[in-house]
Scaffold this motif. Structure first.
Motif, PDB file in Angstrom:
ATOM      1  N   ARG A   8       0.817  -1.221   0.000  1.00 12.65           N
ATOM      2  CA  ARG A   8       0.000   0.000   0.000  1.00 12.65           C
ATOM      3  C   ARG A   8       0.849   1.269   0.000  1.00 12.65           C
ATOM      4  O   ARG A   8       0.349   2.333  -0.324  1.00 12.65           O
ATOM      5  N   THR A   9       2.107   1.152   0.371  1.00  9.12           N
ATOM      6  CA  THR A   9       2.970   2.331   0.510  1.00  9.12           C
ATOM      7  C   THR A   9       3.807   2.617  -0.736  1.00  9.12           C
ATOM      8  O   THR A   9       4.535   3.605  -0.760  1.00  9.12           O
ATOM      9  N   ALA A  11       4.581   3.844  -4.404  1.00  7.61           N
ATOM     10  CA  ALA A  11       4.018   4.847  -5.317  1.00  7.61           C
ATOM     11  C   ALA A  11       3.859   4.306  -6.739  1.00  7.61           C
ATOM     12  O   ALA A  11       4.643   3.474  -7.200  1.00  7.61           O
ATOM     13  N   ASP A  14      -1.133   7.534 -11.508  1.00  8.08           N
ATOM     14  CA  ASP A  14      -2.504   7.286 -11.953  1.00  8.08           C
ATOM     15  C   ASP A  14      -2.678   7.747 -13.402  1.00  8.08           C
ATOM     16  O   ASP A  14      -1.746   8.285 -14.016  1.00  8.08           O
ATOM     17  N   LYS A  20       0.379   8.344  -6.731  1.00  9.50           N
ATOM     18  CA  LYS A  20      -0.556   7.772  -5.757  1.00  9.50           C
ATOM     19  C   LYS A  20       0.107   6.586  -5.074  1.00  9.50           C
ATOM     20  O   LYS A  20       1.106   6.056  -5.560  1.00  9.50           O
ATOM     21  N   THR A  21      -0.504   6.144  -3.988  1.00  4.95           N
ATOM     22  CA  THR A  21      -0.211   4.842  -3.403  1.00  4.95           C
ATOM     23  C   THR A  21      -1.555   4.153  -3.202  1.00  4.95           C
ATOM     24  O   THR A  21      -2.610   4.806  -3.214  1.00  4.95           O
ATOM     25  N   ASP A  24      -3.938   5.511  -0.625  1.00  7.41           N
ATOM     26  CA  ASP A  24      -4.835   6.616  -0.957  1.00  7.41           C
ATOM     27  C   ASP A  24      -6.283   6.147  -1.154  1.00  7.41           C
ATOM     28  O   ASP A  24      -7.198   6.957  -1.147  1.00  7.41           O
ATOM     29  N   PHE A  25      -6.468   4.845  -1.327  1.00 12.55           N
ATOM     30  CA  PHE A  25      -7.802   4.294  -1.562  1.00 12.55           C
ATOM     31  C   PHE A  25      -8.427   3.716  -0.297  1.00 12.55           C
ATOM     32  O   PHE A  25      -9.415   2.998  -0.365  1.00 12.55           O
TER      33      PHE A  25
END
Length: 165
Positions: A8-9, A11, A14, A20-21, A24-25
């Motif tokens: 998740r960390t 990058a 998009d 993003k990572t 971010d979701f």
């Protein structure tokens, strides 16, 4: 893959060019899939979208990563891919910028995800378009090969088990 190496960390870019990572979701279940518009498995978009619509409000987030590494089956620009996904399959989940999933120039996220073993105990290169990585809130990752459909009971059960009711 274990939580200490939480993907998740990592990058990525998009479709609009922003960094993003997956964090971010949110902190729910994230399903990462490398997609292609001209593949025999492309109808899986329909099942992916159905999953997103069914479980999105409970914390599932699907993220598609277009990849042109398998017989040139994703040749278009990001704009063309986004248009195709929206008009042909009604895709509402995010589609990232095009990536490489294998080789020395693979995206960092995929370099990390490929360390995950599938249910047969095999890690390594992404086999084809529509390989799926389910990232759980714990940071653990489950890997499903391309021919396992998004609505396969093993994937649905994993999602349901790891989302709030």
């Amino acid at each position: 893959m274990t939580a200490q190496n939480d993907p998740r960390t990592i990058a990525f870019t998009d479709a609009q060019g922003a960094e993003k990572t997956l964090a971010d979701f949110g902190d729910g279940v994230i399903l990462v899939v490398n997609v292609a518009s001209k593949c025999g498995l492309t109808p899986q978009y329909e099942q992916l979208e159905a999953l997103q619509r069914s479980y999105g409000d409970r914390g599932l987030q699907i993220v598609g990563f277009p990849c042109n590494q398998f017989m040139g089956q994703e040749p278009g620009s990001v704009e063309e891919i986004l248009d195709y996904c929206a008009t042909t399959w009604g895709v509402s989940f995010p589609i990232a910028d095009k990536v490489r999933v294998n080789g020395s120039h693979a995206a960092p996220l995929y370099k990390a995800l490929k360390k995950t073993k599938d249910h047969a105990g095999l890690a390594g290169p992404v086999a084809w378009n529509f390989e799926k990585f389910v990232i759980l809130p714990s940071g653990d990752v489950e890997r499903f090969r391309p021919k396992t459909t998004p609505d396969d009971p093993a994937i649905v059960e994993l999602i349901e088990k790891n989302l709030p009711r």
